[in-house]
Write a protein that holds these residues in place. Structure first.
Motif, PDB file in Angstrom:
ATOM      1  N   GLU A   1       0.848  -1.248   0.029  1.00  0.00           N
ATOM      2  CA  GLU A   1      -0.088   0.069   0.087  1.00  0.00           C
ATOM      3  C   GLU A   1       1.045   1.237   0.095  1.00  0.00           C
ATOM      4  O   GLU A   1       2.110   1.126  -0.091  1.00  0.00           O
ATOM      5  N   TRP A   2       0.351   2.424  -0.080  1.00  0.00           N
ATOM      6  CA  TRP A   2       0.672   3.701   0.001  1.00  0.00           C
ATOM      7  C   TRP A   2       1.786   4.072   1.168  1.00  0.00           C
ATOM      8  O   TRP A   2       2.956   4.319   0.989  1.00  0.00           O
ATOM      9  N   PHE A   3       1.348   3.198   2.261  1.00  0.00           N
ATOM     10  CA  PHE A   3       2.197   3.496   3.424  1.00  0.00           C
ATOM     11  C   PHE A   3       3.598   2.591   3.229  1.00  0.00           C
ATOM     12  O   PHE A   3       4.694   2.910   4.284  1.00  0.00           O
ATOM     13  N   ASP A   4       3.629   1.618   2.524  1.00  0.00           N
ATOM     14  CA  ASP A   4       4.865   0.768   2.377  1.00  0.00           C
ATOM     15  C   ASP A   4       5.957   1.577   1.768  1.00  0.00           C
ATOM     16  O   ASP A   4       7.007   1.838   1.972  1.00  0.00           O
ATOM     17  N   ALA A   5       5.569   2.532   0.809  1.00  0.00           N
ATOM     18  CA  ALA A   5       6.284   3.571   0.129  1.00  0.00           C
ATOM     19  C   ALA A   5       6.868   4.503   1.182  1.00  0.00           C
ATOM     20  O   ALA A   5       8.037   5.026   1.085  1.00  0.00           O
TER      21      ALA A   5
ATOM     22  N   ILE B   1      17.878   1.474  -3.537  1.00  0.00           N
ATOM     23  CA  ILE B   1      17.677  -0.023  -4.410  1.00  0.00           C
ATOM     24  C   ILE B   1      17.536  -0.741  -3.471  1.00  0.00           C
ATOM     25  O   ILE B   1      16.729  -1.784  -3.545  1.00  0.00           O
ATOM     26  N   ALA B   2      18.549  -0.890  -2.483  1.00  0.00           N
ATOM     27  CA  ALA B   2      18.429  -2.149  -1.592  1.00  0.00           C
ATOM     28  C   ALA B   2      17.330  -2.149  -0.707  1.00  0.00           C
ATOM     29  O   ALA B   2      16.796  -3.189  -0.401  1.00  0.00           O
ATOM     30  N   VAL B   3      17.018  -0.952  -0.027  1.00  0.00           N
ATOM     31  CA  VAL B   3      15.728  -0.968   0.848  1.00  0.00           C
ATOM     32  C   VAL B   3      14.795  -1.186   0.066  1.00  0.00           C
ATOM     33  O   VAL B   3      13.630  -2.207   0.541  1.00  0.00           O
ATOM     34  N   CYS B   4      14.268  -0.706  -1.135  1.00  0.00           N
ATOM     35  CA  CYS B   4      13.110  -1.023  -1.824  1.00  0.00           C
ATOM     36  C   CYS B   4      13.090  -2.714  -2.157  1.00  0.00           C
ATOM     37  O   CYS B   4      11.874  -3.336  -1.917  1.00  0.00           O
ATOM     38  N   ALA B   5      14.242  -3.117  -2.772  1.00  0.00           N
ATOM     39  CA  ALA B   5      14.356  -4.757  -2.831  1.00  0.00           C
ATOM     40  C   ALA B   5      14.135  -5.594  -1.644  1.00  0.00           C
ATOM     41  O   ALA B   5      13.308  -6.214  -1.829  1.00  0.00           O
TER      42      ALA B   5
ATOM     43  N   LEU C   1      11.512   2.693  -9.047  1.00  0.00           N
ATOM     44  CA  LEU C   1      11.057   1.500  -8.140  1.00  0.00           C
ATOM     45  C   LEU C   1      10.185   2.010  -7.067  1.00  0.00           C
ATOM     46  O   LEU C   1       9.170   1.409  -6.639  1.00  0.00           O
ATOM     47  N   LEU C   2      10.541   3.030  -6.220  1.00  0.00           N
ATOM     48  CA  LEU C   2       9.611   3.498  -5.010  1.00  0.00           C
ATOM     49  C   LEU C   2       8.687   4.408  -5.360  1.00  0.00           C
ATOM     50  O   LEU C   2       7.352   4.134  -4.930  1.00  0.00           O
ATOM     51  N   TYR C   3       8.652   5.325  -6.226  1.00  0.00           N
ATOM     52  CA  TYR C   3       7.545   6.189  -6.621  1.00  0.00           C
ATOM     53  C   TYR C   3       6.552   5.705  -7.689  1.00  0.00           C
ATOM     54  O   TYR C   3       5.389   6.062  -7.555  1.00  0.00           O
ATOM     55  N   ARG C   4       7.176   4.819  -8.709  1.00  0.00           N
ATOM     56  CA  ARG C   4       6.084   4.454  -9.698  1.00  0.00           C
ATOM     57  C   ARG C   4       5.829   3.082  -9.635  1.00  0.00           C
ATOM     58  O   ARG C   4       4.662   2.571  -9.532  1.00  0.00           O
ATOM     59  N   GLY C   5       6.864   2.044  -9.135  1.00  0.00           N
ATOM     60  CA  GLY C   5       6.437   0.807  -8.959  1.00  0.00           C
ATOM     61  C   GLY C   5       5.770   0.386  -7.611  1.00  0.00           C
ATOM     62  O   GLY C   5       5.023  -0.426  -7.776  1.00  0.00           O
ATOM     63  N   VAL C   6       6.198   1.135  -6.682  1.00  0.00           N
ATOM     64  CA  VAL C   6       5.408   0.884  -5.400  1.00  0.00           C
ATOM     65  C   VAL C   6       4.440   1.998  -5.106  1.00  0.00           C
ATOM     66  O   VAL C   6       3.271   1.619  -5.101  1.00  0.00           O
ATOM     67  N   LEU C   7       4.672   3.254  -4.932  1.00  0.00           N
ATOM     68  CA  LEU C   7       3.673   4.150  -4.640  1.00  0.00           C
ATOM     69  C   LEU C   7       2.713   4.458  -5.583  1.00  0.00           C
ATOM     70  O   LEU C   7       1.356   4.441  -5.227  1.00  0.00           O
TER      71      LEU C   7
ATOM     72  N   LEU D   1      -1.001  12.508  -7.109  1.00  0.00           N
ATOM     73  CA  LEU D   1      -0.505  12.240  -5.626  1.00  0.00           C
ATOM     74  C   LEU D   1       1.005  11.712  -5.451  1.00  0.00           C
ATOM     75  O   LEU D   1       1.711  12.100  -4.896  1.00  0.00           O
ATOM     76  N   SER D   2       1.033  10.827  -6.673  1.00  0.00           N
ATOM     77  CA  SER D   2       2.664  10.183  -6.697  1.00  0.00           C
ATOM     78  C   SER D   2       3.531  11.035  -7.206  1.00  0.00           C
ATOM     79  O   SER D   2       4.692  11.174  -6.718  1.00  0.00           O
ATOM     80  N   GLY D   3       2.994  11.818  -8.206  1.00  0.00           N
ATOM     81  CA  GLY D   3       3.919  13.036  -8.697  1.00  0.00           C
ATOM     82  C   GLY D   3       4.188  14.302  -7.672  1.00  0.00           C
ATOM     83  O   GLY D   3       5.262  14.687  -7.394  1.00  0.00           O
ATOM     84  N   LEU D   4       3.167  14.534  -6.549  1.00  0.00           N
ATOM     85  CA  LEU D   4       3.345  15.283  -5.649  1.00  0.00           C
ATOM     86  C   LEU D   4       4.361  14.687  -4.738  1.00  0.00           C
ATOM     87  O   LEU D   4       5.203  15.545  -4.096  1.00  0.00           O
ATOM     88  N   ALA D   5       4.096  13.742  -4.105  1.00  0.00           N
ATOM     89  CA  ALA D   5       5.302  12.991  -3.361  1.00  0.00           C
ATOM     90  C   ALA D   5       6.799  12.996  -3.930  1.00  0.00           C
ATOM     91  O   ALA D   5       7.604  13.342  -3.087  1.00  0.00           O
ATOM     92  N   PHE D   6       6.810  12.511  -5.510  1.00  0.00           N
ATOM     93  CA  PHE D   6       8.048  12.871  -5.905  1.00  0.00           C
ATOM     94  C   PHE D   6       8.536  14.139  -5.899  1.00  0.00           C
ATOM     95  O   PHE D   6      10.024  14.397  -5.555  1.00  0.00           O
ATOM     96  N   GLY D   7       7.756  15.070  -6.030  1.00  0.00           N
ATOM     97  CA  GLY D   7       8.368  16.615  -5.916  1.00  0.00           C
ATOM     98  C   GLY D   7       8.607  16.982  -4.824  1.00  0.00           C
ATOM     99  O   GLY D   7       9.952  17.467  -4.376  1.00  0.00           O
TER     100      GLY D   7
END
Length: 260
Positions: free
Chosen positions: A33-37, A79-83, A181-187, A203-209
């Motif tokens: 879910e979003w909170f995983d990101a 990368i390592a944390v996401c994987a 991986l973080l913003y598009r793959g997960v969030l 929302l994903s774009g805003l978080a990325f920004g």
């Protein structure tokens, strides 16, 4: 079209349709879910800070070597944390291939790589040159000084020698992989299974920004983040936004090197 999300993710390119994938496949096939990101981001920040103030304390934090080391280690940590998070989260949810599923609901093709390259060039022209120059002109018209953005990164890339090449590689190739991986793959995929297309993109774009911290950078990365999320939704594979992000960053690195 019926999609058996558990058995057919990623699907063949000919079976991919963006809207059904948002409505069905991501809901069942993405066990995060979003909170995983948010959790991934928090762990990454903590680890990066620990490295910056601990292990790398043996180096001069202001020196080129210290800055270069922090950039490279930070990117590798992302990368390592996401994987690791995705592997553990997937195992707990009974989805052992969660890391692979974060790369999208469609099997990528060579055409996706080519599209990503074209999108990357277009994004740089529109966002960095068009929108960026417009914002710069507006700041100047208001009588304000245009800030130097990501000054430490620029200095590390411009520096002569092998360290600059290592930093350039990290910024142009590794950082896009970790961020996508973080913003598009997960969030984004987590948001897409819970809400309609445009709110998830926004929302994903805003978080990325916002996570780029510097106001001028936020203004540029917000629309870029939305565009990258749209690529993910439109083409169903992380390969497209990763390639676009790589090209976007690579052009920026080359221009910084030439300008230095």
């Amino acid at each position: 079209m019926r999609i058996d999300a558990q058995d057919r993710v990623p699907v063949a390119p000919e079976d991919f349709q963006p809207a059904p994938m948002d409505a069905r496949a991501r809901r069942h096939a993405m066990p995060w879910e979003w909170f995983d990101a948010a959790g991934m981001y928090f762990v990454w920040i903590v680890l990066s800070s620990a490295v910056a103030f601990g292990v790398l304390g043996v180096l001069d934090a202001e020196s080129t070597g210290g800055v270069a080391a922090q950039i490279v280690v930070s990117v590798l940590l992302l990368i390592a944390v996401c994987a690791v998070w995705l592997r553990l989260r997937g195992r707990a949810a009974g989805v052992p291939d969660a890391l692979r599923r974060s790369f999208g609901v469609k099997r990528p093709t060579l055409a996706d790589v080519r599209l990503g390259v074209l999108y990357g060039v277009g994004a740089f022209v529109v966002v960095q040159l068009g929108f960026g120059l417009a914002v710069t002109a507006l700041i100047g018209a208001l009588g304000q000084e245009v800030p130097t953005i990501q000054e430490e990164v620029q200095s590390a890339v411009q520096d002569a020698g092998g360290l600059a090449l290592v930093v350039s590689f990290a910024v142009a190739l590794l950082a896009p992989l970790g961020e996508e991986l973080l913003y598009r793959g997960v969030l984004y995929q987590a948001l897409a299974k819970r809400m309609p297309g445009w709110p998830a993109l926004g929302l994903s774009g805003l978080a990325f920004g916002l996570t780029h911290v510097e106001p001028f950078v936020i203004v540029l990365t917000f629309p870029l983040g939305m565009a990258l999320a749209w690529m993910m939704r439109r083409h169903g594979t992380l390969v497209v936004p990763v390639m676009a992000h790589v090209v976007f960053n690579l052009i920026g690195v080359v221009l910084i090197r030439l300008g230095g």
